[in-house]
Scaffold this motif. Structure first.
Motif, PDB file in Angstrom:
ATOM      1  N   VAL A   7       4.623  -2.353  17.336  1.00 54.84           N
ATOM      2  CA  VAL A   7       3.814  -3.778  17.674  1.00 54.84           C
ATOM      3  C   VAL A   7       4.770  -4.731  16.764  1.00 54.84           C
ATOM      4  CG1 VAL A   7       1.803  -5.157  16.617  1.00 54.84           C
ATOM      5  CG2 VAL A   7       1.618  -3.023  17.849  1.00 54.84           C
ATOM      6  N   GLY A   8       5.008  -6.021  17.423  1.00 57.54           N
ATOM      7  CA  GLY A   8       5.827  -6.967  16.774  1.00 57.54           C
ATOM      8  C   GLY A   8       7.094  -7.008  17.394  1.00 57.54           C
ATOM      9  N   LYS A  10      10.521  -6.545  20.075  1.00 59.84           N
ATOM     10  CA  LYS A  10      10.636  -7.406  21.338  1.00 59.84           C
ATOM     11  C   LYS A  10      11.384  -6.139  22.365  1.00 59.84           C
ATOM     12  CE  LYS A  10      11.255 -11.957  19.256  1.00 59.84           C
ATOM     13  NZ  LYS A  10      12.331 -12.703  19.017  1.00 59.84           N
ATOM     14  N   LYS A  20       7.378  -9.365  23.702  1.00 61.16           N
ATOM     15  CA  LYS A  20       7.006  -8.957  22.667  1.00 61.16           C
ATOM     16  C   LYS A  20       5.483  -8.269  22.604  1.00 61.16           C
ATOM     17  CE  LYS A  20       5.959 -10.638  17.793  1.00 61.16           C
ATOM     18  NZ  LYS A  20       5.611 -11.744  16.963  1.00 61.16           N
ATOM     19  N   ASN A  22       2.289  -7.097  21.429  1.00 60.79           N
ATOM     20  CA  ASN A  22       1.115  -7.992  20.026  1.00 60.79           C
ATOM     21  C   ASN A  22       0.248  -6.712  19.706  1.00 60.79           C
ATOM     22  OD1 ASN A  22       2.266 -10.243  20.645  1.00 60.79           O
ATOM     23  ND2 ASN A  22       0.611 -10.943  22.090  1.00 60.79           N
ATOM     24  N   HIS A  23      -0.165  -5.633  20.520  1.00 62.62           N
ATOM     25  CA  HIS A  23      -1.053  -4.748  20.211  1.00 62.62           C
ATOM     26  C   HIS A  23      -0.797  -3.468  21.038  1.00 62.62           C
ATOM     27  CE1 HIS A  23      -3.399  -8.046  18.497  1.00 62.62           C
ATOM     28  NE2 HIS A  23      -3.356  -8.638  19.398  1.00 62.62           N
ATOM     29  N   TYR A  38       1.171  -7.109  25.488  1.00 58.12           N
ATOM     30  CA  TYR A  38       2.479  -7.597  25.509  1.00 58.12           C
ATOM     31  C   TYR A  38       2.433  -9.046  26.083  1.00 58.12           C
ATOM     32  CZ  TYR A  38       3.794  -5.601  30.147  1.00 58.12           C
ATOM     33  OH  TYR A  38       3.605  -5.488  31.187  1.00 58.12           O
ATOM     34  N   VAL A  39       3.329  -9.731  25.738  1.00 58.54           N
ATOM     35  CA  VAL A  39       3.468 -11.119  26.037  1.00 58.54           C
ATOM     36  C   VAL A  39       5.054 -11.549  26.526  1.00 58.54           C
ATOM     37  CG1 VAL A  39       3.676 -12.145  23.902  1.00 58.54           C
ATOM     38  CG2 VAL A  39       2.866 -13.694  25.605  1.00 58.54           C
ATOM     39  N   VAL A  52      -0.379 -13.049  28.738  1.00 59.69           N
ATOM     40  CA  VAL A  52      -0.618 -11.954  28.104  1.00 59.69           C
ATOM     41  C   VAL A  52      -0.651 -10.751  29.194  1.00 59.69           C
ATOM     42  CG1 VAL A  52      -2.265 -10.325  26.609  1.00 59.69           C
ATOM     43  CG2 VAL A  52      -1.683 -12.769  26.292  1.00 59.69           C
TER      44      VAL A  52
END
Length: 67
Positions: A7-8, A10, A20, A22-23, A38-39, A52
């Motif tokens: 998580v976090g 790239k 990136k 996200n969860h 991810y986004v 998302v």
């Protein structure tokens, strides 16, 4: 190749788009498969930055590379 999705971090798709994570979530009906939320970080031909996405961890590991 990715050993573990973090998580976090790239990641870059095969087409060169940066995302990136996200969860890390679980599927609502089948909790056995981790899902990556991810986004995309920049606009693409089919989505604006900030869209998302969700995909199974096993597929994400095959299709993305860490930046």
């Amino acid at each position: 190749m990715i050993d573990e999705v973090v998580v976090g971090n790239k990641y870059k798709s095969r087409s060169g788009v940066e995302f990136k994570v996200n969860h890390i979530a679980r599927h609502g009906q089948d909790c056995s498969e981790p899902m990556i939320v991810y986004v995309n970080l920049k606009n693409t031909s089919d989505a604006k930055a900030g869209q998302v996405w969700v995909i199974s961890e096993s597929i994400f590991i095959k299709r993305f590379n860490i930046i």
